[in-house]
Enzyme design. Structure first.
Site, PDB file in Angstrom:
ATOM      1  N   TYR A  16       0.871  -1.182   0.000  1.00  0.00           N
ATOM      2  CA  TYR A  16       0.000   0.000   0.000  1.00  0.00           C
ATOM      3  C   TYR A  16       0.901   1.223   0.000  1.00  0.00           C
ATOM      4  CZ  TYR A  16      -3.666   3.219   1.784  1.00  0.00           C
ATOM      5  OH  TYR A  16      -4.542   4.254   1.978  1.00  0.00           O
ATOM      6  N   LYS A  42      -1.377  -1.294  -4.071  1.00  0.00           N
ATOM      7  CA  LYS A  42      -2.447  -0.304  -4.023  1.00  0.00           C
ATOM      8  C   LYS A  42      -1.773   1.050  -4.169  1.00  0.00           C
ATOM      9  CE  LYS A  42      -5.868   1.950  -1.123  1.00  0.00           C
ATOM     10  NZ  LYS A  42      -6.566   2.075   0.176  1.00  0.00           N
TER      11      LYS A  42
END
Length: 302
Positions: free
Chosen positions: A142, A170
């Site tokens: 992330y 992400k």
């Protein structure tokens, strides 16, 4: 089966909703409401859920609450592979323990921030991901350089992928140019849309999934947008995107949790309060979110 569709071999693809967490008036976790919400999202065109992300207010949960949220999500989803718990923590050992808990609960993958309490260098970041990858559950990195002060640049992501530590990222930097550099440096690394308001740009650039915020309130319309965008059907996607964008951009603002919960309240979903230190929206921000949500509802989105 297309590359942009959820499947048990790559359960981080498709639309994985970073779920909000319903609290009762006394701010205890309403696990029954959460289970219903998870099942409703999947029934309305989403592929899975990401519990204990920042949208799920994981920083405010006790360890017992956080573990139960994962178990509730796995049970409600009907297939644990559809669940990608967030496993961010202050230390690598704690993140590893949360990854172990997710694996034991039957989750298909986990979402991991870099060290997020100090500005870690590349060596520390790689060691962090290597440690958690030892659990054996697939890891989605992330990248949120705004909140963590650590930037998972395309070069660093390529090294993490080369280490065997991550399967996807992400991407929340908002810099859509990175999509192409990531694809050049790590062609096997899956790019996941990390911010709702760059969905179309990253979909066109080759994203194969979306870790999403606003489907919490409008799953069917968001699913239609995602599928049209990744299929390159701009005739369908662009008008939808324009219609939703005044809301989607709130996913990238400081008040994103309260904004999405307010939109859920207005759409008849279990939004409700947030735990401190987040406080209810007021004034011009509340008015802006309310106006944008009401417009989307009036446009027939659901």
């Amino acid at each position: 089966m297309t590359a942009t569709t959820w499947n048990t071999d790559r359960p981080w693809r498709g639309i994985m909703v970073a779920t909000t967490l319903p609290f009762r008036e006394d701010l205890s976790v309403d696990h029954d409401a959460y289970a219903e919400h998870v099942a409703w999202l999947i029934a309305n065109g989403c592929d899975g859920v990401v519990p204990n992300g920042s949208l799920g207010e994981y920083q405010t949960l006790t360890d017992a609450e956080r573990a139960q949220v994962v178990r509730t999500a796995v049970e409600a989803a009907g297939d644990g592979a559809r669940v990608m718990p967030g496993v961010a923590a202050y230390g690598s050992a704690e993140s590893r323990r949360w990854a172990e808990q997710a694996a034991e609960a039957g989750a298909g993958s986990v979402l991991l921030l870099p060290p997020n309490t100090y500005r870690a260098d590349a060596t520390a970041v790689r060691a962090h991901y290597t440690e958690v990858a030892g659990v054996g559950i697939p890891i989605v990195a992330y990248n949120n350089p705004f909140d963590t002060k650590v930037d998972l640049t395309p070069d660093l992501l390529a090294r993490l992928h080369g280490d065997g530590s991550i399967v996807a990222v992400k991407e929340f930097s908002g810099d859509v140019r990175r999509a192409y550099e990531i694809a050049e440096l790590a062609p096997e690394l899956d790019l996941l849309i990390g911010a709702d308001d760059v969905l179309l740009e990253l979909a066109v650039a080759g994203a194969v999934g979306w870790i999403a915020g606003y489907p919490n309130a409008f799953p069917a319309s968001c699913a239609a947008l995602y599928h049209a965008a990744v299929a390159g059907d701009l005739t369908t996607a662009l008008p939808l995107y324009k219609s939703l964008h005044s809301l989607l951009r709130w996913d990238s603002k400081t008040e994103f949790v309260q904004s999405i919960k307010l939109s859920m309240d207005l759409a008849g979903r279990p939004g409700g309060p947030t735990r401190p230190p987040r406080h209810p929206l007021t004034g011009t921000i509340e008015a802006a979110v309310r106006t944008a949500t009401e417009k989307v509802v009036a446009d027939g989105h659901h």
